[in-house]
Design an enzyme around this catalytic site. Structure first.
Site, PDB file in Angstrom:
ATOM      1  CB  VAL A 270       5.262  -0.786   9.207  1.00 47.69           C
ATOM      2  CG1 VAL A 270       4.762   0.609   8.855  1.00 47.69           C
ATOM      3  CG2 VAL A 270       6.755  -0.897   8.917  1.00 47.69           C
TER       4      VAL A 270
ATOM      5  CG  HIS B 148       3.868   4.756  16.328  1.00 50.13           C
ATOM      6  ND1 HIS B 148       4.547   5.878  15.940  1.00 50.13           N
ATOM      7  CD2 HIS B 148       3.135   4.375  15.247  1.00 50.13           C
ATOM      8  CE1 HIS B 148       4.234   6.160  14.676  1.00 50.13           C
ATOM      9  NE2 HIS B 148       3.375   5.263  14.247  1.00 50.13           N
TER      10      HIS B 148
ATOM     11  CG  ASN C 196      -4.395  -3.690  11.254  1.00 50.18           C
ATOM     12  OD1 ASN C 196      -5.037  -4.059  10.271  1.00 50.18           O
ATOM     13  ND2 ASN C 196      -3.961  -2.458  11.378  1.00 50.18           N
TER      14      ASN C 196
ATOM     15  NE  ARG D  83       4.541  11.860  11.232  1.00 53.91           N
ATOM     16  CZ  ARG D  83       3.686  10.850  11.103  1.00 53.91           C
ATOM     17  NH1 ARG D  83       3.277  10.195  12.165  1.00 53.91           N
ATOM     18  NH2 ARG D  83       3.234  10.514   9.917  1.00 53.91           N
TER      19      ARG D  83
ATOM     20  N   GLY E   1       0.835  -1.202   0.000  1.00 53.82           N
ATOM     21  CA  GLY E   1       0.000   0.000   0.000  1.00 53.82           C
ATOM     22  C   GLY E   1       0.868   1.250   0.000  1.00 53.82           C
TER      23      GLY E   1
ATOM     24  CB  VAL F 264       3.366   2.734   4.668  1.00 52.62           C
ATOM     25  CG1 VAL F 264       4.676   2.544   5.436  1.00 52.62           C
ATOM     26  CG2 VAL F 264       2.551   3.862   5.285  1.00 52.62           C
ATOM     27  N   GLY F 265       4.164   0.791   2.327  1.00 48.94           N
ATOM     28  CA  GLY F 265       5.049  -0.265   1.816  1.00 48.94           C
ATOM     29  C   GLY F 265       5.688   0.142   0.499  1.00 48.94           C
TER      30      GLY F 265
END
Ligand code: APR
Length: 314
Positions: free
Chosen positions: A120, A177, A97, A153, A12, A14-15
């Site tokens: 991730v 996270h 998930n 960030r 997707g 990110v990958g």
């Protein structure tokens, strides 16, 4: 580094961006993408392979037809899952998930039994724990993306305040996270100068708040999570491992007594090298930070408990 193969499960946003970033840097010689959605890995692999015709070093980029094609990888990056959308919390994603991660992890164990896994998918800390428990591998081989991204960030927020030093700003975020992450801008340097010489207490507070909302800010604009930041942060971790740089990168790792905790996966600074996590750096935390770290660990333990109560690990 020539001769290194990276598998990416979940091609997707990110990958694929991680694959793109790796191929532009020439970090490995082969990347194989797999995605459960038909055509996604094929399309992204072709697109990135064409982009790589202009990269400084060639990378072979292919799409796997089945999980079995993601074989004998040195590193497998797991981004498979459902991304956080709108006001969905990371906890909402937990059960969906976790089941995806369980099945994907079993494939990695079968087809890339010597790999280092970079986790991730969100909720990150709990998914990283799931991978530890499912594999039963040595804990140095499973590393979650957390501080590499949240730290970038934070560095960006420092840069925005002072207007210089981009690329030279320390990246130190510990804890989970998620909502209880602990950015530590007061602890970093800009080049050789301590940030405390450049920013006021009020500015530090603002940087902390903005860093914590860094992911949500992008979701508000795009309606979906960011991917350039995560993709590049993953590539940074891959570089450290394949090139054995022994770089210090905050990452989500299994604690075994460090910071006073056991059997929990949480973000702390670690040394990344050819063995994955080469060392966990056990920083001395001030009382206030230690309390925040406890809250953060407890929030992760709550997620783990939800999985246990649902007999996920049985
Ligand atoms: N096997 C392989 N791929 C899968 C599977 C599976 N079992 N289940 C889902 N996928 C794929 C989806 O088809 C999708 O292409 O995972 C991909 C996830 O990509 P996106 O939906 O684009 O999400 P992305 O923004 O890339 O985020 C991926 O990283 O930061 C986290 O919260 C984020 O968990 C999410 C993950």
């Amino acid at each position: 580094m020539i001769g290194k193969k990276v598998g990416i499960i979940g091609a997707g946003a990110v990958g694929a961006t991680a694959a793109y970033s790796l191929s532009m840097m020439g970090t490995c010689n082969e990347i194989v993408l797999f995605d459960i959605a038909e055509g996604v890995a094929d399309g992204k692999a072709i697109d990135i392979a064409q982009a790589s015709q202009y990269s400084k070093q060639p990378t072979i980029i292919t799409a796997a037809k089945t999980p079995a094609d993601v074989s004998d990888c040195d590193i497998v990056i797991i981004t498979a899952g459902v991304p956080r959308k709108g006001d969905m919390t990371r906890a909402d994603l937990l059960m969906i998930n976790a089941k995806i991660i369980k099945s994907v992890t079993k494939d990695v164990m079968k087809y890339s039994p010597n790999a280092i896994i970079i986790s991730v998918s969100n909720p990150l800390d709990v998914m990283t724990y799931v991978i530890h428990k499912i594999t039963g591998w040595e804990s140095n081989r499973i590393i979650g993306l957390a501080g590499a991204l949240d730290g970038s960030r934070m560095a960006y927020q420092i840069y925005k305040k002072i207007g210089f030093g981009a690329g030279q700003i320390g990246k130190l975020v510990i804890g989970d996270h998620g909502e209880n992450m602990i950015p530590l801008p007061q602890k970093v340097k800009v080049g050789v100068v301590p940030a405390t010489d450049l920013l006021t207490d009020e500015e530090f507070q603002d940087i902390i708040e903005r860093t914590k909302k860094g992911g949500a800010e992008i979701v508000n604009y795009l309606g979906t999570s960011g991917y350039y930041g995560p993709g590049r942060a993953i590539a940074h971790m891959v570089e450290a491992i394949l090139e054995d740089t022994k770089s210090v990168v905050s990452s989500c790792v299994m604690l075994n007594g460090e910071y006073g905790y056991n059997n929990v996966t949480v973000g702390v600074p670690v040394v990344l090298g050819k063995n994955g996590v080469e060392q966990i750096i056990d920083m001395t935390l001030e009382t206030k930070t230690r309390e925040k770290f406890k809250t953060s660990v407890e929030s992760i333990q709550e997620g783990i408990k939800i999985l246990e109560e649902n007999e996920f690990f049985n």
